[in-house]
Write an enzyme that holds these catalytic residues in place. Structure first.
Site, PDB file in Angstrom:
ATOM      1  N   HIS A  84       0.865  -1.182   0.000  1.00  0.00           N
ATOM      2  CA  HIS A  84       0.000   0.000   0.000  1.00  0.00           C
ATOM      3  C   HIS A  84       0.904   1.234   0.000  1.00  0.00           C
ATOM      4  O   HIS A  84       1.720   1.418   0.906  1.00  0.00           O
ATOM      5  CB  HIS A  84      -0.925   0.020   1.220  1.00  0.00           C
ATOM      6  CG  HIS A  84      -1.889   1.176   1.197  1.00  0.00           C
ATOM      7  ND1 HIS A  84      -3.159   1.065   0.671  1.00  0.00           N
ATOM      8  CD2 HIS A  84      -1.756   2.457   1.621  1.00  0.00           C
ATOM      9  CE1 HIS A  84      -3.773   2.224   0.774  1.00  0.00           C
ATOM     10  NE2 HIS A  84      -2.947   3.093   1.349  1.00  0.00           N
ATOM     11  N   CYS A  85       0.723   2.083  -1.014  1.00  0.00           N
ATOM     12  CA  CYS A  85       1.584   3.254  -1.168  1.00  0.00           C
ATOM     13  C   CYS A  85       0.851   4.511  -0.699  1.00  0.00           C
ATOM     14  O   CYS A  85      -0.183   4.875  -1.282  1.00  0.00           O
ATOM     15  CB  CYS A  85       2.007   3.405  -2.627  1.00  0.00           C
ATOM     16  SG  CYS A  85       3.096   4.824  -2.923  1.00  0.00           S
ATOM     17  N   PRO A  86       1.353   5.190   0.332  1.00  0.00           N
ATOM     18  CA  PRO A  86       0.690   6.422   0.780  1.00  0.00           C
ATOM     19  C   PRO A  86       0.841   7.567  -0.206  1.00  0.00           C
ATOM     20  O   PRO A  86       0.049   8.513  -0.175  1.00  0.00           O
ATOM     21  CB  PRO A  86       1.399   6.728   2.105  1.00  0.00           C
ATOM     22  CG  PRO A  86       2.734   6.074   1.987  1.00  0.00           C
ATOM     23  CD  PRO A  86       2.528   4.848   1.170  1.00  0.00           C
ATOM     24  N   ASN A 125      -2.072   6.960  -2.341  1.00  0.00           N
ATOM     25  CA  ASN A 125      -3.283   6.674  -1.574  1.00  0.00           C
ATOM     26  C   ASN A 125      -4.040   5.486  -2.145  1.00  0.00           C
ATOM     27  O   ASN A 125      -5.273   5.502  -2.275  1.00  0.00           O
ATOM     28  CB  ASN A 125      -4.190   7.906  -1.528  1.00  0.00           C
ATOM     29  CG  ASN A 125      -5.291   7.776  -0.486  1.00  0.00           C
ATOM     30  OD1 ASN A 125      -5.110   7.106   0.535  1.00  0.00           O
ATOM     31  ND2 ASN A 125      -6.440   8.396  -0.734  1.00  0.00           N
ATOM     32  N   ASN A 126      -3.310   4.456  -2.478  1.00  0.00           N
ATOM     33  CA  ASN A 126      -3.924   3.268  -3.056  1.00  0.00           C
ATOM     34  C   ASN A 126      -2.957   2.103  -2.932  1.00  0.00           C
ATOM     35  O   ASN A 126      -1.752   2.297  -2.722  1.00  0.00           O
ATOM     36  CB  ASN A 126      -4.269   3.502  -4.528  1.00  0.00           C
ATOM     37  CG  ASN A 126      -5.255   2.491  -5.074  1.00  0.00           C
ATOM     38  OD1 ASN A 126      -5.801   1.675  -4.323  1.00  0.00           O
ATOM     39  ND2 ASN A 126      -5.489   2.534  -6.372  1.00  0.00           N
TER      40      ASN A 126
END
EC number: 2.3.1.225
Length: 297
Positions: free
Chosen positions: A147-149, A152-153
């Site tokens: 999950h990549c901040p 945001n996905n």
């Protein structure tokens, strides 16, 4: 300041000189010799003036093309990076429908005797092979990498390609900015900081150092992310599977086969195009359900 030079055509003690490339002649004596000296003096001054104008014009043209080429290249990469970021953020990463682990749905699967399916206890969905539950998205993602901040996905089966392009273009922009900063610094040092910047030398040095550090930071981070993603694709192993040391129960597609599976099709320029296969209708199919946003699948 050019030295005083004698123009050709001196006769009978008559002396003609050129000062600063202008037609300033000091004539000694009068008569025919004055006119025979003024004409060469005017020719020398005119020629030097033409050389100065020609050099300034060539420098202006070179600066124009330098600014145009680098400006177009930087903004072109910026548009591709922004498009890749939006595609990564708005594309369904491969979300599994919530709450589909019902008796009616499992009966419709017509499972063979001895066939095993897995149910996620957190989102109450049937868990496909290589799917993992994301504690932030609150659902299972097919072939989830992480999950990549920054987007945001989750990075999963459907949007990993755009995440790779995003990291590649950001690294390219950072490298471009780093090269431009270094070139500008050496240019200013060469001309001793005269007419190379609108700022004073201390302010220009501070701005260049800040820009170089920022470009180097983003270049290092995105280049590492790009390398790890390419390594995962070529080994057909997600970051979660590597960290959990999961033994592969699937047929691995390594190297070019893995790249073709992620980017779609044989190698081509479409691999680098974040707009390929863009459908605005699909991107807008995001709805709110139970107080939270989720992808429509």
């Amino acid at each position: 300041m050019l030295p005083r030079q004698c123009c050709p055509g001196q006769r009978g003690g008559r002396h003609v000189s050129v000062r600063d490339g202008r037609q300033e002649c000091s004539l000694l004596g009068t008569g025919y010799g004055m006119w025979s000296s003024i004409i060469p003096c005017w020719a020398v001054g005119r020629r030097r003036w033409q050389w100065a104008v020609s050099g300034s014009f060539r420098m202006a043209v070179a600066c124009f093309w330098y600014s145009l080429i680098n400006g177009v290249a930087f903004n072109f990469l910026a548009v591709l990076a922004l498009a890749s970021h939006l595609r990564t953020m708005l594309t369904d990463p491969g979300a599994v429908p919530k709450g589909n682990a019902t008796k009616e749905y499992m009966d419709s699967l017509q499972l063979k005797p001895g066939e095993v399916i897995y149910k996620c206890p957190k989102c109450c969905s049937i868990k496909p092979e290589r799917a993992h539950h994301c504690s932030i998205c609150k659902r299972c993602i097919r072939k989830m990498d992480h999950h990549c901040p920054w987007v945001n996905n989750c990075v999963g089966e459907n949007n990993q390609r755009f995440f790779v392009l995003f990291t590649m273009y950001i690294a390219s922009i950072s490298l471009h900015a780093l090269c431009l900063s270094g070139f500008h610094f050496f240019t200013c040092v060469k001309v001793q900081w005269s007419e190379c910047s609108d700022f004073s030398p201390p302010v220009a040095v501070m701005l260049l150092i800040f820009l170089c550090l920022e470009a180097l930071l983003f270049l290092t981070f995105t280049a590492v992310m790009f390398g790890t993603q390419i390594h995962s694709i070529c080994n057909d192993e997600t970051e979660i599977e590597r960290l959990k040391n999961e033994k592969p129960t699937w047929e691995r597609r390594v190297r070019w086969e893995g790249m073709k599976a992620v980017f779609g099709g044989p190698p081509s320029l479409l691999w680098f195009n974040p707009f390929a296969g863009l459908r605005l209708r699909r991107l807008l199919m995001i709805h709110t359900h139970k107080g939270g946003s989720e992808f429509s699948v």
